[in-house]
Design a protein around this motif. Structure first.
Motif, PDB file in Angstrom:
ATOM      1  N   VAL B 123      -8.034   1.633  -6.270  1.00  0.00           N
ATOM      2  CA  VAL B 123      -9.220   1.892  -5.463  1.00  0.00           C
ATOM      3  C   VAL B 123      -8.893   2.817  -4.292  1.00  0.00           C
ATOM      4  O   VAL B 123      -9.596   3.777  -4.018  1.00  0.00           O
ATOM      5  N   ARG B 124      -7.805   2.499  -3.593  1.00  0.00           N
ATOM      6  CA  ARG B 124      -7.484   3.246  -2.381  1.00  0.00           C
ATOM      7  C   ARG B 124      -6.610   4.464  -2.650  1.00  0.00           C
ATOM      8  O   ARG B 124      -6.261   5.207  -1.730  1.00  0.00           O
ATOM      9  N   LYS B 125      -6.170   4.623  -3.883  1.00  0.00           N
ATOM     10  CA  LYS B 125      -5.323   5.761  -4.279  1.00  0.00           C
ATOM     11  C   LYS B 125      -4.077   5.868  -3.411  1.00  0.00           C
ATOM     12  O   LYS B 125      -3.768   6.915  -2.838  1.00  0.00           O
ATOM     13  N   ILE B 157      -3.755 -14.128  -2.581  1.00  0.00           N
ATOM     14  CA  ILE B 157      -4.766 -13.059  -2.586  1.00  0.00           C
ATOM     15  C   ILE B 157      -5.315 -12.837  -1.188  1.00  0.00           C
ATOM     16  O   ILE B 157      -5.420 -11.707  -0.704  1.00  0.00           O
ATOM     17  N   PHE B 158      -5.592 -13.940  -0.508  1.00  0.00           N
ATOM     18  CA  PHE B 158      -6.100 -13.823   0.869  1.00  0.00           C
ATOM     19  C   PHE B 158      -5.105 -13.068   1.744  1.00  0.00           C
ATOM     20  O   PHE B 158      -5.457 -12.144   2.476  1.00  0.00           O
ATOM     21  N   ALA B 159      -3.838 -13.481   1.631  1.00  0.00           N
ATOM     22  CA  ALA B 159      -2.828 -12.899   2.516  1.00  0.00           C
ATOM     23  C   ALA B 159      -2.638 -11.415   2.246  1.00  0.00           C
ATOM     24  O   ALA B 159      -2.566 -10.604   3.167  1.00  0.00           O
ATOM     25  N   LYS B 164      -2.714  -7.689   4.761  1.00  0.00           N
ATOM     26  CA  LYS B 164      -1.990  -6.440   4.603  1.00  0.00           C
ATOM     27  C   LYS B 164      -2.853  -5.254   4.203  1.00  0.00           C
ATOM     28  O   LYS B 164      -2.895  -4.258   4.915  1.00  0.00           O
ATOM     29  N   GLU B 165      -3.549  -5.372   3.080  1.00  0.00           N
ATOM     30  CA  GLU B 165      -4.205  -4.177   2.541  1.00  0.00           C
ATOM     31  C   GLU B 165      -5.290  -3.624   3.451  1.00  0.00           C
ATOM     32  O   GLU B 165      -5.456  -2.414   3.547  1.00  0.00           O
ATOM     33  N   VAL B 166      -6.026  -4.496   4.128  1.00  0.00           N
ATOM     34  CA  VAL B 166      -7.077  -3.949   4.994  1.00  0.00           C
ATOM     35  C   VAL B 166      -6.479  -3.154   6.159  1.00  0.00           C
ATOM     36  O   VAL B 166      -7.154  -2.320   6.747  1.00  0.00           O
ATOM     37  N   PHE B 167      -5.221  -3.394   6.452  1.00  0.00           N
ATOM     38  CA  PHE B 167      -4.585  -2.623   7.525  1.00  0.00           C
ATOM     39  C   PHE B 167      -3.985  -1.312   7.001  1.00  0.00           C
ATOM     40  O   PHE B 167      -3.562  -0.475   7.761  1.00  0.00           O
ATOM     41  N   GLY B 168      -3.895  -1.189   5.686  1.00  0.00           N
ATOM     42  CA  GLY B 168      -3.355   0.053   5.133  1.00  0.00           C
ATOM     43  C   GLY B 168      -2.112  -0.139   4.296  1.00  0.00           C
ATOM     44  O   GLY B 168      -1.483   0.820   3.893  1.00  0.00           O
ATOM     45  N   GLY B 169      -1.738  -1.373   4.041  1.00  0.00           N
ATOM     46  CA  GLY B 169      -0.607  -1.613   3.145  1.00  0.00           C
ATOM     47  C   GLY B 169       0.696  -1.842   3.878  1.00  0.00           C
ATOM     48  O   GLY B 169       0.729  -1.906   5.113  1.00  0.00           O
ATOM     49  N   THR B 170       1.772  -1.949   3.109  1.00  0.00           N
ATOM     50  CA  THR B 170       3.092  -2.244   3.686  1.00  0.00           C
ATOM     51  C   THR B 170       3.432  -1.233   4.761  1.00  0.00           C
ATOM     52  O   THR B 170       3.288  -0.034   4.562  1.00  0.00           O
ATOM     53  N   GLY B 171       3.890  -1.750   5.877  1.00  0.00           N
ATOM     54  CA  GLY B 171       4.269  -0.866   6.972  1.00  0.00           C
ATOM     55  C   GLY B 171       3.195  -0.818   8.042  1.00  0.00           C
ATOM     56  O   GLY B 171       3.447  -0.405   9.163  1.00  0.00           O
TER      57      GLY B 171
END
Lengths: 453, 395
Positions: B123-125, B157-159, B164-171
């Motif tokens: 989805v986020r490519k 899934i929640f975590a 993480k993902e709503v912030f932009g992923g790892t890092g």
């Protein structure tokens, strides 16, 4: 007695194929080139010669419309055979087919005592006209110095700690007198001092009796030889200050312009790296084509030639030209291949600053590596912290600085010390970065933003 | 292995721009780069050679460091089961029983988390980040073995999604992802993750008088005038000396976090490889010990009087410090900041444990709290750097 500064942070990359200290005799290259892209900060390059014209060594062939006083001159005499343009008609190379016997433009020759008495204006005019001026680099930004500025101080690094670097003591061993003349000339351009950074690990023949400079010696791993690191540890560049830097080779060039009255662009270059049969030095001129040096001298055909250090240099073709500021060419294997479980398998043939791969590297600390150009991973967001800081012996936080550049945050770029660094100072960051950022390109983007917007 | 490469090369065009499976490029890339280090080369200007390290290698190192905890945890699950039911069992039987109940949790955590990662990458490519490899192993290790599998999936899934993902992923994440999963369960399904949930009974009934209370719970419920150490010594799971058993980890608790020894083995690997910050680990242990000593000096209740070294071996303190406080993304990024961050985690853990009766385990909240404060700590350290530069210029 010089003051010693010990630097702890950094990393020495040991590569196979360090040049042997002998000058080989091969046929002199036929074609030489001046590459406008070597000069960071040229904005509107304008070529003043046409194909087919003949020039002498020291004849102006290029200038920057934004900085018209500084002339860039031909390194050898001969016929301009090609002006090679790239995308958007950008000038990439001005090629000159060299005469057998080099003809020189004549400039005023000075004796050493006359040099001492000459005024800055006199000297400056000759420096600008002869084409020796571009050796003077200004900090911040790492661009060719502006003739209208007066430097706070001038810094010279007397050694090169880059992997596969040419030994400055060796390549300039016959030029002591020009070196001193160069220092005498350059010291007229500052209200402060001329500082010389020496290698703390090895005494230098070349600089032992140089006068008119304040000497510091630096101990520690690369980048101890980088002039930017030395400036930071002696007298850092602050906002609104300008200091100049110049390489020992540049000083010799300037010395020759004044003592001999000619622009003699001869230089000794190292051709090194794991893929050459004999890594050694060649005596030639600035902008030489490397074809003759590689002829019957390659172990492998699929290689990358780099003008300058493998950490900071520019890629050139096998018949490409050595850069204006470079004293070495590195020939390393091209790494465009896949490797099964390349990230997972234990190995002793890869070099890593990180203990996660190089846990046992202490067993053989002097091992030399044959590294190729593979990136070894994919680009990611910053994850690991504190690693970039460990290879920058300056009070600068590279991760935060890079993030400020990425965010185009001018205020923080300044506050975090962007004026104190150029690409080479953060080159090791690019090497060790787990997330594989193009650190040097990012930094240049920031420097350009501050200069031009 | 050539056929594998050829196979990948054959299907690759379908996933690239313009191919019919273009959408699935990043999942494909994840599999491809897992099998083969990619053939990308360095740019024409800049560093032409690169360090052999990459994020995959770094993350794998953390997983390897967790293996002692995982193996010990599997055995301990079986050991606690047979201890509680009074049945005799061999080492093999104990380990097998544990493995049967632990592995499904690991599989579910990985499947749920990677599922989210794959969907997000489409989805986020963006490329699939290696960070989840660690998170997927951490989550099972901080769960009780009796946790329903659907809760593991839900929490993961929640975590991954919210943490993480709503912030932009790892890092980019602010909170440690594994702890977010645990905190989610703690507040959403408190009965399944606190109380007497730490021992797996199955169909067997526990022995008469058996309580599955953890040392933390025992310490908190010790009546005034009595000694916590004595209370733990009398617990049914202690066979030898209380301190040694706690250090070794022969006690009920989350799957991977009972053994301080195994955590220290992991810590040794993380420190030797430089993957985990020794500054955080050292300062966190020191902070917890120091706070323990301070409470000893006050000694207002039995818990405060518990010898400070017991604070280091009970609960999940060691596991949290070694594997979660050192998460480079959510910890402080500056070197001075790491000392402060670690020390505060140790101090806060002991305060929460001893002073706040609602949360028997303090390390989770302490780390989450400090995750939030890490950017603030860094801000002041960076500000100090800027000020030094500014002062220099104005002198």
């Amino acid at each position: 007695m010089s003051k010693t500064i010990k630097l702890k942070r950094g990393f020495d990359i040991r590569l196979k194929g360090v040049a042997e200290q002998k000058v080989a005799s091969v046929a002199q290259p036929e074609v030489f080139a001046l590459k406008p892209l070597d000069f960071v900060g040229i904005q509107r390059p304008k070529v003043t010669v046409k194909e087919g014209e003949t020039v002498k060594a020291g004849t102006p062939i290029l200038f920057d419309k934004k900085n018209e006083q500084v002339l860039y001159t031909a390194p050898v005499s001969g016929e301009v055979v090609e002006i090679k343009r790239g995308l958007k008609r950008r000038v990439e190379e001005i090629k000159i087919l060299a005469d057998k016997e080099i003809q020189y433009e004549t400039f005023n020759a000075y004796s050493s005592s006359e040099l001492g008495k000459a005024s800055r204006e006199q000297l400056q005019e000759q420096l600008l006209k002869s084409g020796a001026w571009p050796h003077i680099i200004q900090r911040p930004y790492g661009v060719v110095a502006k003739p209208s500025d007066t430097a706070r101080d001038i810094f010279i690094s007397g050694f090169d700690s880059n992997p596969l670097a040419a030994d400055i003591d060796f390549i300039l061993k016959d030029d002591k007198k020009y070196l001193q003349a160069g220092i005498d000339v350059i010291s007229k351009f500052t209200s402060g001092k001329v500082y010389l950074g020496l290698n703390g690990k090895k005494a230098s023949q070349l600089f032992s009796d140089v006068s008119g400079v304040e000497k510091y010696s630096f101990q520690g791993p690369h980048p101890a030889g980088n002039v930017g690191v030395q400036i930071h540890n002696v007298k850092p560049v602050n906002k609104d200050e300008v200091v100049w830097t110049i390489s020992p080779y540049g000083l010799v060039q300037i010395g020759k312009v004044f003592l001999e009255g000619k622009y003699d662009a001869s230089k000794v270059v190292a051709v090194a790296g794991s893929e050459v049969k004999t890594a050694q030095y060649y005596k030639t001129y600035s902008g030489a084509c490397i074809k003759n040096f590689l002829k019957d001298n390659l172990l492998e055909e699929h290689v990358r030639c780099v003008s300058g250090s493998p950490l900071t240099g520019s890629r050139i073709e096998k018949d490409g030209f050595i850069g204006f500021y470079d004293n070495s060419v590195a020939v390393i294997p091209e790494g465009d291949e896949y490797e099964l479980f390349g990230w997972a398998l234990p190995t002793t043939n890869k070099l890593s600053f990180h203990k996660a791969l190089g846990l046992l590297s202490f067993v053989n600390p002097h091992k030399e590596f044959r590294l190729n150009t593979n990136i070894r991973g994919e680009e990611r967001a910053f994850v690991q912290s504190g690693v970039l800081e460990r290879v920058v012996p300056m009070d600068v936080l590279p991760t935060y600085l890079l993030k400020a550049v990425m965010a185009q945050d001018f205020e923080n770029m300044e506050a975090l010390g962007i004026y104190e660094v150029i690409e080479e100072d953060l080159a090791l960051c690019e090497f060790v970065d787990v997330s594989k950022h193009k650190v040097q390109a990012i930094l240049r983007e920031g420097l350009d933003l501050l200069q031009y917007s | 292995m050539k056929f594998l490469r050829e196979g990948l090369d054959k299907v690759k065009p379908h996933f690239e721009k313009g191919g019919k499976l273009e959408k699935y490029y990043y999942p494909f890339e994840a599999i491809e780069t897992f099998l083969f280090a990619p053939n990308h080369t360095t740019p024409n200007k800049g560093a032409h050679i690169r360090d052999a390290i990459d994020l995959k290698r770094l993350m794998t190192t953390v997983i390897v460091a967790m293996i002692p905890c995982l193996l010990f945890g599997m055995w301990n699950v079986g050991y606690q089961h047979f201890l509680a039911t009074g049945e005799a069992a061999t080492f093999g039987e104990q380990f097998l029983l544990g493995a049967i109940h632990v592995l499904p949790i690991v599989v579910v955590a990985y499947a749920a988390g990677l599922g989210v990662e794959f969907v997000f990458s489409i989805v986020r490519k963006h490329p699939i980040n290696e960070g989840f490899l660690v998170t997927g192993m951490l989550i099972p290790l901080i769960m009780p073995v009796t946790i329903p599998l659907w809760q593991v999936a839900l929490a993961t899934i929640f975590a991954v999604l919210i943490g993480k993902e709503v912030f932009g992923g790892t890092g980019m994440n602010i909170l440690n992802v594994a702890l977010t999963a645990r905190a989610f369960l703690y507040f959403a399904y408190p009965t399944d993750i606190s109380g007497e949930v730490w021992t797996y009974f199955g169909n067997a009934t526990p022995l008469e008088g058996y309580t599955g209370a953890t040392p933390l719970a025992i310490a908190q419920s010790t009546p005034a005038g009595e000694s916590v150490v004595d209370a733990i010594q009398n617990a049914s799971f202690i066979k030898g000396s209380a301190f040694v058993d706690l250090f070794m980890g022969y006690l009920p608790g989350s799957i991977g976090e009972t053994s301080t020894l195994m955590c220290l083995i992991g810590a040794a690997l993380l420190i030797l490889t430089g993957v985990g910050s020794w500054k955080i680990i050292l300062s966190a242990f020191a902070g917890a010990y120091g706070m323990g000593l301070l409470f000893n000096a006050l000694s207002l209740n039995p818990y405060m009087a518990m010898p400070a070294e017991y604070q280091l071996v009970i609960g999940g303190l060691a596991f949290g410090i070694v594997f979660m406080a050192t998460d480079p993304v959510t910890a402080a990024h500056t070197e001075l900041g790491k000392w402060i961050y670690g020390a505060l985690i140790g101090i806060l853990t002991v305060i929460i444990r001893v002073v706040n009766p609602a949360y028997p385990e303090g390390i989770m909240l302490a780390i989450l709290l400090m995750n939030v404060f890490a950017p603030l700590i860094d801000h002041y350290v960076v500000q100090a750097n800027k000020n030094r530069r500014l002062r220099r210029a104005t002198v």
